[in-house]
Design a protein around this motif. Structure first.
Motif, PDB file in Angstrom:
ATOM      1  N   LEU A   1       0.855  -1.187   0.000  1.00  0.00           N
ATOM      2  CA  LEU A   1       0.000   0.000   0.000  1.00  0.00           C
ATOM      3  C   LEU A   1       0.889   1.234   0.000  1.00  0.00           C
TER       4      LEU A   1
ATOM      5  N   ARG B   1      -0.633  -6.621 -15.372  1.00  0.00           N
ATOM      6  CA  ARG B   1      -1.416  -6.289 -14.181  1.00  0.00           C
ATOM      7  C   ARG B   1      -2.892  -6.499 -14.463  1.00  0.00           C
TER       8      ARG B   1
ATOM      9  N   ALA C   1      -6.511  -5.177 -12.747  1.00  0.00           N
ATOM     10  CA  ALA C   1      -7.280  -4.391 -11.784  1.00  0.00           C
ATOM     11  C   ALA C   1      -8.631  -5.064 -11.563  1.00  0.00           C
TER      12      ALA C   1
ATOM     13  N   PRO D   1      -3.548   6.237  -8.320  1.00  0.00           N
ATOM     14  CA  PRO D   1      -4.585   5.283  -7.879  1.00  0.00           C
ATOM     15  C   PRO D   1      -4.972   4.288  -8.977  1.00  0.00           C
TER      16      PRO D   1
ATOM     17  N   ASP E   1      -3.105   2.796 -10.887  1.00  0.00           N
ATOM     18  CA  ASP E   1      -2.107   1.719 -10.971  1.00  0.00           C
ATOM     19  C   ASP E   1      -2.447   0.571 -10.027  1.00  0.00           C
ATOM     20  N   THR E   2      -3.467   0.749  -9.209  1.00  0.00           N
ATOM     21  CA  THR E   2      -3.886  -0.305  -8.283  1.00  0.00           C
ATOM     22  C   THR E   2      -4.295  -1.550  -9.054  1.00  0.00           C
TER      23      THR E   2
ATOM     24  N   GLN F   1      -0.023  -7.749  -4.904  1.00  0.00           N
ATOM     25  CA  GLN F   1      -1.018  -6.679  -4.889  1.00  0.00           C
ATOM     26  C   GLN F   1      -0.356  -5.315  -4.680  1.00  0.00           C
ATOM     27  N   VAL F   2      -0.686  -4.394  -5.547  1.00  0.00           N
ATOM     28  CA  VAL F   2      -0.264  -3.000  -5.406  1.00  0.00           C
ATOM     29  C   VAL F   2      -1.519  -2.154  -5.231  1.00  0.00           C
ATOM     30  N   THR F   3      -1.553  -1.398  -4.143  1.00  0.00           N
ATOM     31  CA  THR F   3      -2.686  -0.525  -3.873  1.00  0.00           C
ATOM     32  C   THR F   3      -2.169   0.890  -3.682  1.00  0.00           C
ATOM     33  N   VAL F   4      -2.679   1.810  -4.481  1.00  0.00           N
ATOM     34  CA  VAL F   4      -2.262   3.203  -4.420  1.00  0.00           C
ATOM     35  C   VAL F   4      -3.434   4.032  -3.919  1.00  0.00           C
ATOM     36  N   SER F   5      -3.253   4.681  -2.806  1.00  0.00           N
ATOM     37  CA  SER F   5      -4.330   5.501  -2.223  1.00  0.00           C
ATOM     38  C   SER F   5      -4.186   6.945  -2.684  1.00  0.00           C
TER      39      SER F   5
END
Length: 118
Positions: free
Chosen positions: A11, A38, A40, A88, A90-91, A113-117
């Protein structure tokens, strides 16, 4: 038979960076161009970047060009993806694989998992 193990996701806030790693089998790594993909939520898996065996040729999806850098360490059979200026959008779950063109050659691993806030 799964031949890739991805790691390094997490994250991160928008604008941040992450570095992904992919440990691949010798057979896959030494025989094929390697690539990152990737997926999503609710979307199809998409191509992100690819790199030739020598590393002197790379290819990027327009959405990540200038922000992501793909590299490889042939001695370690390891593929990397340096992701900067994350957004975001890119999540996603990120996967690596050997490719012919942009078509995967092996079974998919579990991804990271990549999570961009925002």
């Amino acid at each position: 038979q799964v031949q890739q193990v991805e790691s390094g996701g997490g994250l991160v806030q928008a604008g941040g960076s992450l570095r992904l790693s992919c440990a691949a089998s010798t057979r896959t790594f030494r025989r094929y161009v390697m690539a990152w993909f990737r997926q999503a939520p609710g979307k199809e898996r998409e191509f992100v970047a690819a790199i030739s065996w020598s590393g002197d040729s790379t290819d990027y999806a327009d959405l990540v060009k200038g922000r992501f850098t793909i590299s490889r360490d042939n001695a370690k059979n390891t593929l990397y993806l340096q992701m900067n200026s994350l957004k975001p959008e890119d999540t996603a779950v990120y996967y690596c694989n050997g490719v012919q063109g942009r078509s995967p050659v092996a079974d998919w691993g579990q991804g990271t998992q990549v999570t961009v806030s925002s």
